[in-house]
Write a protein that holds these residues in place. Sequence first.
Motif, PDB file in Angstrom:
ATOM      1  N   VAL A  73       0.830  -1.209   0.000  1.00 37.03           N
ATOM      2  CA  VAL A  73       0.000   0.000   0.000  1.00 37.03           C
ATOM      3  C   VAL A  73       0.863   1.257   0.000  1.00 37.03           C
ATOM      4  N   SER A  74       2.100   1.148   0.448  1.00 37.28           N
ATOM      5  CA  SER A  74       3.013   2.295   0.437  1.00 37.28           C
ATOM      6  C   SER A  74       3.719   2.431  -0.911  1.00 37.28           C
ATOM      7  N   GLU A  75       4.046   1.294  -1.516  1.00 40.27           N
ATOM      8  CA  GLU A  75       4.750   1.329  -2.794  1.00 40.27           C
ATOM      9  C   GLU A  75       3.903   2.001  -3.868  1.00 40.27           C
ATOM     10  N   THR A  76       2.587   1.845  -3.761  1.00 38.34           N
ATOM     11  CA  THR A  76       1.686   2.509  -4.717  1.00 38.34           C
ATOM     12  C   THR A  76       1.901   4.013  -4.709  1.00 38.34           C
ATOM     13  N   GLU A  77       2.079   4.583  -3.519  1.00 39.92           N
ATOM     14  CA  GLU A  77       2.300   6.021  -3.406  1.00 39.92           C
ATOM     15  C   GLU A  77       3.681   6.404  -3.925  1.00 39.92           C
ATOM     16  N   HIS A  78       4.690   5.617  -3.600  1.00 39.88           N
ATOM     17  CA  HIS A  78       6.059   5.937  -4.018  1.00 39.88           C
ATOM     18  C   HIS A  78       6.223   5.858  -5.538  1.00 39.88           C
ATOM     19  N   GLN A  79       5.657   4.827  -6.153  1.00 41.79           N
ATOM     20  CA  GLN A  79       5.821   4.642  -7.591  1.00 41.79           C
ATOM     21  C   GLN A  79       5.141   5.748  -8.385  1.00 41.79           C
ATOM     22  N   ALA A  80       3.963   6.126  -7.957  1.00 38.85           N
ATOM     23  CA  ALA A  80       3.213   7.173  -8.672  1.00 38.85           C
ATOM     24  C   ALA A  80       3.540   8.566  -8.157  1.00 38.85           C
ATOM     25  N   GLN A  81       4.506   8.653  -7.236  1.00 37.50           N
ATOM     26  CA  GLN A  81       4.845   9.924  -6.586  1.00 37.50           C
ATOM     27  C   GLN A  81       3.600  10.588  -6.004  1.00 37.50           C
ATOM     28  N   GLY A  82       2.749   9.704  -5.435  1.00 31.91           N
ATOM     29  CA  GLY A  82       1.500  10.192  -4.862  1.00 31.91           C
ATOM     30  C   GLY A  82       1.700  11.059  -3.637  1.00 31.91           C
ATOM     31  N   LEU A  83       2.808  10.851  -2.921  1.00 30.38           N
ATOM     32  CA  LEU A  83       3.049  11.645  -1.723  1.00 30.38           C
ATOM     33  C   LEU A  83       3.311  13.105  -2.084  1.00 30.38           C
ATOM     34  N   LYS A  84       4.040  13.345  -3.177  1.00 35.98           N
ATOM     35  CA  LYS A  84       4.274  14.720  -3.619  1.00 35.98           C
ATOM     36  C   LYS A  84       2.964  15.404  -3.953  1.00 35.98           C
ATOM     37  N   PHE A  85       2.093  14.673  -4.639  1.00 38.02           N
ATOM     38  CA  PHE A  85       0.786  15.235  -4.997  1.00 38.02           C
ATOM     39  C   PHE A  85      -0.043  15.479  -3.737  1.00 38.02           C
ATOM     40  N   LEU A  86       0.014  14.520  -2.806  1.00 39.72           N
ATOM     41  CA  LEU A  86      -0.746  14.648  -1.573  1.00 39.72           C
ATOM     42  C   LEU A  86      -0.324  15.881  -0.793  1.00 39.72           C
ATOM     43  N   PHE A  87       0.982  16.102  -0.673  1.00 37.62           N
ATOM     44  CA  PHE A  87       1.482  17.209   0.123  1.00 37.62           C
ATOM     45  C   PHE A  87       1.213  18.562  -0.529  1.00 37.62           C
ATOM     46  N   ALA A  88       0.835  18.541  -1.809  1.00 37.01           N
ATOM     47  CA  ALA A  88       0.500  19.790  -2.499  1.00 37.01           C
ATOM     48  C   ALA A  88      -0.997  20.096  -2.421  1.00 37.01           C
ATOM     49  N   THR A  89      -1.758  19.234  -1.752  1.00 38.07           N
ATOM     50  CA  THR A  89      -3.207  19.409  -1.613  1.00 38.07           C
ATOM     51  C   THR A  89      -3.558  19.635  -0.146  1.00 38.07           C
ATOM     52  N   PRO A  90      -4.775  20.091   0.124  1.00 39.95           N
ATOM     53  CA  PRO A  90      -5.177  20.333   1.523  1.00 39.95           C
ATOM     54  C   PRO A  90      -5.652  19.081   2.263  1.00 39.95           C
ATOM     55  N   VAL A  91      -5.360  17.906   1.728  1.00 38.41           N
ATOM     56  CA  VAL A  91      -5.778  16.666   2.387  1.00 38.41           C
ATOM     57  C   VAL A  91      -5.080  16.538   3.744  1.00 38.41           C
ATOM     58  N   ASP A  92      -5.812  16.120   4.745  1.00 35.96           N
ATOM     59  CA  ASP A  92      -5.258  15.931   6.084  1.00 35.96           C
ATOM     60  C   ASP A  92      -4.279  14.759   6.063  1.00 35.96           C
ATOM     61  N   ARG A  93      -3.007  15.034   6.318  1.00 37.01           N
ATOM     62  CA  ARG A  93      -1.988  13.985   6.259  1.00 37.01           C
ATOM     63  C   ARG A  93      -2.203  12.924   7.328  1.00 37.01           C
ATOM     64  N   VAL A  94      -2.605  13.367   8.510  1.00 41.67           N
ATOM     65  CA  VAL A  94      -2.827  12.418   9.600  1.00 41.67           C
ATOM     66  C   VAL A  94      -3.947  11.446   9.239  1.00 41.67           C
ATOM     67  N   ALA A  95      -5.034  11.968   8.672  1.00 41.49           N
ATOM     68  CA  ALA A  95      -6.142  11.112   8.246  1.00 41.49           C
ATOM     69  C   ALA A  95      -5.679  10.149   7.161  1.00 41.49           C
ATOM     70  N   PHE A  96      -4.880  10.640   6.230  1.00 39.69           N
ATOM     71  CA  PHE A  96      -4.341   9.801   5.168  1.00 39.69           C
ATOM     72  C   PHE A  96      -3.514   8.654   5.751  1.00 39.69           C
ATOM     73  N   TYR A  97      -2.679   8.972   6.732  1.00 39.78           N
ATOM     74  CA  TYR A  97      -1.814   7.978   7.362  1.00 39.78           C
ATOM     75  C   TYR A  97      -2.648   6.921   8.089  1.00 39.78           C
ATOM     76  N   PHE A  98      -3.657   7.375   8.832  1.00 41.82           N
ATOM     77  CA  PHE A  98      -4.503   6.439   9.567  1.00 41.82           C
ATOM     78  C   PHE A  98      -5.319   5.553   8.626  1.00 41.82           C
ATOM     79  N   ILE A  99      -5.728   6.119   7.497  1.00 37.19           N
ATOM     80  CA  ILE A  99      -6.499   5.330   6.542  1.00 37.19           C
ATOM     81  C   ILE A  99      -5.654   4.183   5.994  1.00 37.19           C
ATOM     82  N   LYS A 100      -4.371   4.442   5.762  1.00 34.87           N
ATOM     83  CA  LYS A 100      -3.474   3.376   5.316  1.00 34.87           C
ATOM     84  C   LYS A 100      -3.464   2.231   6.337  1.00 34.87           C
TER      85      LYS A 100
END
Length: 235
Positions: A73-100
Motif C-alpha cells: 500500500v506504500s509502494e503505490t504512493e512511491h511509484q506514482a509519486q502520490g506523496l508529492k501530490f498529496l502534500f501539495a493538496t489540503p488533504v489531512d496527512r494524519v487522516a491519510f496515514y490512519f487510513i493506510k
Amino acid sequence: MIKRLLSVELHKTRKICYIVPVFSAIVLILFTCMEWYLYFRQGEAGIYAGFNIIYMFLSFTMLLTISLLCSMVSETEHQAQGLKFLFATPVDRVAFYFIKAVWVIILMIGCSALIIGGFCMVWILYTDELLPFAVLVKQTFGCLAASFPVLSIQLFISLYFSNQTIPLGVGVTGAISSLFLPRITQNVLYILPWSYPSMASPFIEGYVTWIVLGIGSGLALLAAGALWFRTLEIK
C-alpha cells in the motif's frame, strides 16, 4: 473525509493486496494439515494437536502478511509519486496515514476470517470431534491484535523508504524472530513487539495482557508515526 479517503484507497489498491491475505491463509491451513498428518496425528492429543501447530506458525504468518501489505500500500504512493501530490493538496496527512493503517487492518481481518473459516471446514470434513471454536477465534484474533505495534512500525518505515527492500527485510526478520523470541528464557526480550503475537495465545497464562499491550503500544506507535508523517517533507 474519512469515507472519501477509504473509497480512494479502495480504488488505488492493487489486486495482489487481496490475493496476499488469501494466499497466506491457504498456505497456513495446508501447512498445518500436512504437519499434523505427518508428525502429530498419532499422538495422544489426536486432531487437537493441530492447535499446537497453529500456535507455532500463526505469528510468523500474521507478521509476514502485515509486512507485505504495508509495503504494497506504500509502494503505490512511491511509484506514482502520490506523496508529492498529496502534500501539495489540503488533504489531512494524519487522516491519510490512519487510513493506510485501517486498510491494512481490514485486509488482515479478512485474512484472519479466512484462517478460521478454512480450519473449520477442514475440521468438519475430517472429524466428528467437537471443534473448540472459541479457542480458534481467540488464538487467531488475539495474535492479530497483538501484531498491531508491528503493523505500526512496518507502515512507518514503508512510507519513509521509497525502496521497499528495507521494510521487507525488517518485516521478514521480525516474522522469523517471532518464532523464537517467546521461547527465549531472557524475559527482557519480551518487550520487543515481535514477541507479542506468540504470547497472545490462549495456551499461555495471562495472554490477555499481551493483547492489551499490543493494542496500546500499537496505537501509541501509530499516533507517533502519524505526527511524523504530518511534518514530513518530500523533495
